[in-house]
Design an enzyme around this catalytic site. Structure first.
Site, PDB file in Angstrom:
ATOM      1  N   GLU A  91     -12.381  56.680  30.099  1.00 46.50           N
ATOM      2  CA  GLU A  91     -13.374  57.683  29.694  1.00 46.50           C
ATOM      3  C   GLU A  91     -13.911  58.443  30.907  1.00 46.50           C
ATOM      4  O   GLU A  91     -14.229  57.841  31.935  1.00 46.50           O
ATOM      5  CB  GLU A  91     -14.531  56.997  28.959  1.00 46.50           C
ATOM      6  N   GLU A 138     -22.018  48.233  23.255  1.00 49.87           N
ATOM      7  CA  GLU A 138     -21.104  49.368  23.102  1.00 49.87           C
ATOM      8  C   GLU A 138     -20.885  49.923  24.501  1.00 49.87           C
ATOM      9  O   GLU A 138     -21.834  50.400  25.132  1.00 49.87           O
ATOM     10  CB  GLU A 138     -21.709  50.434  22.186  1.00 49.87           C
ATOM     11  N   GLY A 167     -23.984  51.779  26.651  1.00 45.87           N
ATOM     12  CA  GLY A 167     -23.889  52.336  27.997  1.00 45.87           C
ATOM     13  C   GLY A 167     -22.488  52.213  28.554  1.00 45.87           C
ATOM     14  O   GLY A 167     -21.496  52.223  27.819  1.00 45.87           O
ATOM     15  N   SER A 168     -22.403  52.047  29.858  1.00 44.00           N
ATOM     16  CA  SER A 168     -21.116  52.066  30.548  1.00 44.00           C
ATOM     17  C   SER A 168     -20.416  50.714  30.463  1.00 44.00           C
ATOM     18  O   SER A 168     -21.038  49.680  30.207  1.00 44.00           O
ATOM     19  CB  SER A 168     -21.325  52.419  32.023  1.00 44.00           C
ATOM     20  N   GLY A 179     -21.803  48.479  33.542  1.00 35.60           N
ATOM     21  CA  GLY A 179     -23.134  47.928  33.314  1.00 35.60           C
ATOM     22  C   GLY A 179     -23.162  46.963  32.150  1.00 35.60           C
ATOM     23  O   GLY A 179     -23.779  45.881  32.218  1.00 35.60           O
ATOM     24  N   GLY A 180     -22.475  47.309  31.061  1.00 37.29           N
ATOM     25  CA  GLY A 180     -22.464  46.439  29.896  1.00 37.29           C
ATOM     26  C   GLY A 180     -21.756  45.130  30.161  1.00 37.29           C
ATOM     27  O   GLY A 180     -22.197  44.074  29.702  1.00 37.29           O
ATOM     28  N   CYS A 194     -20.599  59.409  22.814  1.00 39.32           N
ATOM     29  CA  CYS A 194     -19.731  58.240  22.993  1.00 39.32           C
ATOM     30  C   CYS A 194     -18.437  58.373  22.204  1.00 39.32           C
ATOM     31  O   CYS A 194     -17.466  57.665  22.483  1.00 39.32           O
ATOM     32  CB  CYS A 194     -20.464  56.969  22.594  1.00 39.32           C
ATOM     33  N   LYS A 252     -35.458  47.611  27.351  1.00 46.89           N
ATOM     34  CA  LYS A 252     -35.320  48.051  28.727  1.00 46.89           C
ATOM     35  C   LYS A 252     -35.055  49.556  28.662  1.00 46.89           C
ATOM     36  O   LYS A 252     -33.993  50.003  28.220  1.00 46.89           O
ATOM     37  CB  LYS A 252     -34.177  47.298  29.419  1.00 46.89           C
TER      38      LYS A 252
END
Length: 509
Positions: free
Chosen positions: A378, A245, A221-222, A225-226, A282, A166
């Site tokens: 973060e 992650e 990603g975030s 979203g993750g 990251c 994706k």
């Protein structure tokens, strides 16, 4: 219903560069996954996979100028940074080819039958097999190394798993270009191009993780979203592994002795780590514990000077820019928080670097009730939080407020590194429970691609205990199978007594 176009956008201006693709409808996602599933058998031969991975690396290197130019136009990360990232990406592909060729990733174990044992032990032969189609969710901040040709894709293909990526909306043209090179490499080595596919669109990402023929997923990603994708993977009728992650604060502790010994060096190095890649790594240090007193002032003075000399930078997209500006504003408005160097808007399309400062006692005394917990989350971009602590007990209390992290860094004096034990050892022990990688007298930015590397950590740094960087990343896409008392002629070649493939294995008589 008309398909939604996917545009390539220049983050330096906010202007569209051109339409690249359209968002994939459910039927298109289904077609890509089914084609990848049908191509599984073609990846069964290890020698073919090795040739494919090396051919892919060679094609990416040969197309370096076009790949770097396209990625820079979509991310504003700069040709120097992206040239290095491409080298890292092709290095990963070749490293996984080497791992497949060597064979120990299969973890072959043979226990010979021993009828004299109590109870008797049967003949057991064990190795690992590929899971199936892997969904890869590309990262925004690494358009090459954590995207279409990146470590998740390379390790999954090395394991024998077809991949459907994706693509990230911040670099769709780069994604399509790299996918075309991977497919060319597949065809050149006798594989169907469907072993690698790319889909675009938020809806496509959800369809992908829910597809019954997808066997595992990798995400960078975030947290929001993750976690949504992780929950979707777990809610399926047949749940699948989701290796995500998600987010990390990457705490740093500077001891009083280290500050006394090399304050300016530490402060300047911290500024470089915070602003590297415009703070979009990251493993950017997001929380830095510095001792109170004159030596701590020297650290923050050097940090201030270096940040004030840092020019504005372009973030990956305007949505991230707005989130960064708002995130800094919210944190700076908290009681007892100061902004010695104000981060925020640097221009119409840029941001300026800076840092926030807060006393450790403010965080500890107000834990969970004052709103200061926002400082422990973060903030993606070129900003960090400096926490001034009075003693090691106060520093340890702040660390005790943190969730899991990708990295944790400790700056020690020469005497502390040589002495062993004591407060430094206590901090290392606390870091071990907190993070997946511990750094001493360095900075966490820059994750070496090496066999012993671990890039992961306790939640929310990652959703599993695996790594997304390094040789053992391949383990995410394999599962073990044991064969008990199976006749030799019926065993897979990898497990036959004559070892026709010459693979390393552990044998217990």
């Amino acid at each position: 219903m008309a398909a939604t176009p996917v545009w390539s956008v220049d983050p330096r201006t906010g202007k569209q560069r051109g339409q690249v693709a359209v968002e994939a409808a459910p039927a298109e996602v289904d077609g890509a996954v089914r084609a990848a599933h049908a191509a599984r058998g073609a990846l069964a031969d290890a020698a073919t996979r090795v040739a494919f991975l090396r051919a892919a690396a060679d094609l990416l290197d040969a197309s370096a100028a076009q790949v770097v130019e396209t990625a820079d136009a979509e991310t504003a990360l700069g040709t120097g940074r992206l040239t290095g990232e491409l080298a890292r990406t092709t290095g990963q592909l070749r490293a996984f080819a080497d791992a497949v060729e060597e064979g120990s990733y299969l973890d072959i174990r043979i226990d010979r039958a021993d009828p004299a044992r109590t109870p008797p032990r049967p003949e057991l032969r064990r190795y690992k097999v590929p899971l199936g189609v892997v969904a890869v969710y590309a990262a925004s901040n690494f358009p090459l190394a954590f995207s279409v040709p990146g470590g998740d894709t390379a390790s999954a293909l090395a394991a024998g798993c077809p991949v459907v990526v994706k693509a990230h909306p911040d670099h769709p043209a780069t994604s399509e270009l790299c996918a075309s090179l991977l497919r060319r490499a597949a065809v050149a080595t006798g594989l169907p191009p469907e072993v690698v596919a790319v889909v675009h669109g938020f809806g496509a990402g959800l369809e992908l993780v829910r597809h019954p023929l997808v066997s595992a997923a990798g995400f960078t990603g975030s947290i929001r979203g993750g976690r949504a994708l992780f929950d979707a993977a777990a809610a399926r009728p047949v749940p699948i592994p989701f290796h995500g992650e998600l987010g990390s604060l990457n705490p740093v502790v500077v001891t009083a002795a280290a500050a006394a010994e090399r304050a300016e060096e530490i402060g300047t190095g911290l500024a470089g780590a915070v602003t590297l890649g415009v703070g979009q790594f990251c493993v950017k240090p997001g929380l830095v514990l510095v001792p109170e007193g004159a030596d701590g002032d020297r650290v923050t003075g050097a940090l201030t000077k270096a940040l004030e000399e840092t020019g504005p930078g372009v973030l990956l997209d305007h949505r991230m820019r707005e989130a960064f500006i708002e995130g800094v504003r919210e944190r700076a408005a908290l009681p007892a928080v100061t902004s010695p160097v104000a981060a925020g808007p640097g221009g119409e399309h840029t941001v300026g670097a800076g840092y926030l400062a807060v006393p450790a006692r403010t965080l500890v005394e107000g834990a969970g009730t004052s709103g200061h917990e926002l400082l422990l989350e973060e903030c993606f971009g070129p900003v960090t939080v400096v926490v001034r602590y009075a003693d090691q007990g106060e520093a340890a209390a702040v660390l005790g407020l943190l969730c899991g992290n990708l990295s944790a860094t400790l700056h020690l004096s020469a005497a502390e590194t040589a002495g062993g034990g004591g407060p430094a050892a206590e901090l290392i022990a606390q870091f071990t429970a907190l993070a997946g990688r511990i750094v001493v007298n360095g900075w966490p930015t820059g994750v070496a691609v090496a066999p012993a590397q671990h890039h992961g950590g306790p939640y929310p740094a990652a959703t599993s205990h695996s790594t997304s960087v390094g040789g053992t990343a391949i383990e995410r896409w394999l599962r073990p199978v044991a064969y008990q008392s199976v006749p030799d002629a019926l065993l897979p070649p990898e497990l036959r007594e004559a070892n026709p493939l010459g693979l390393p294995r552990r044998v217990t008589s």
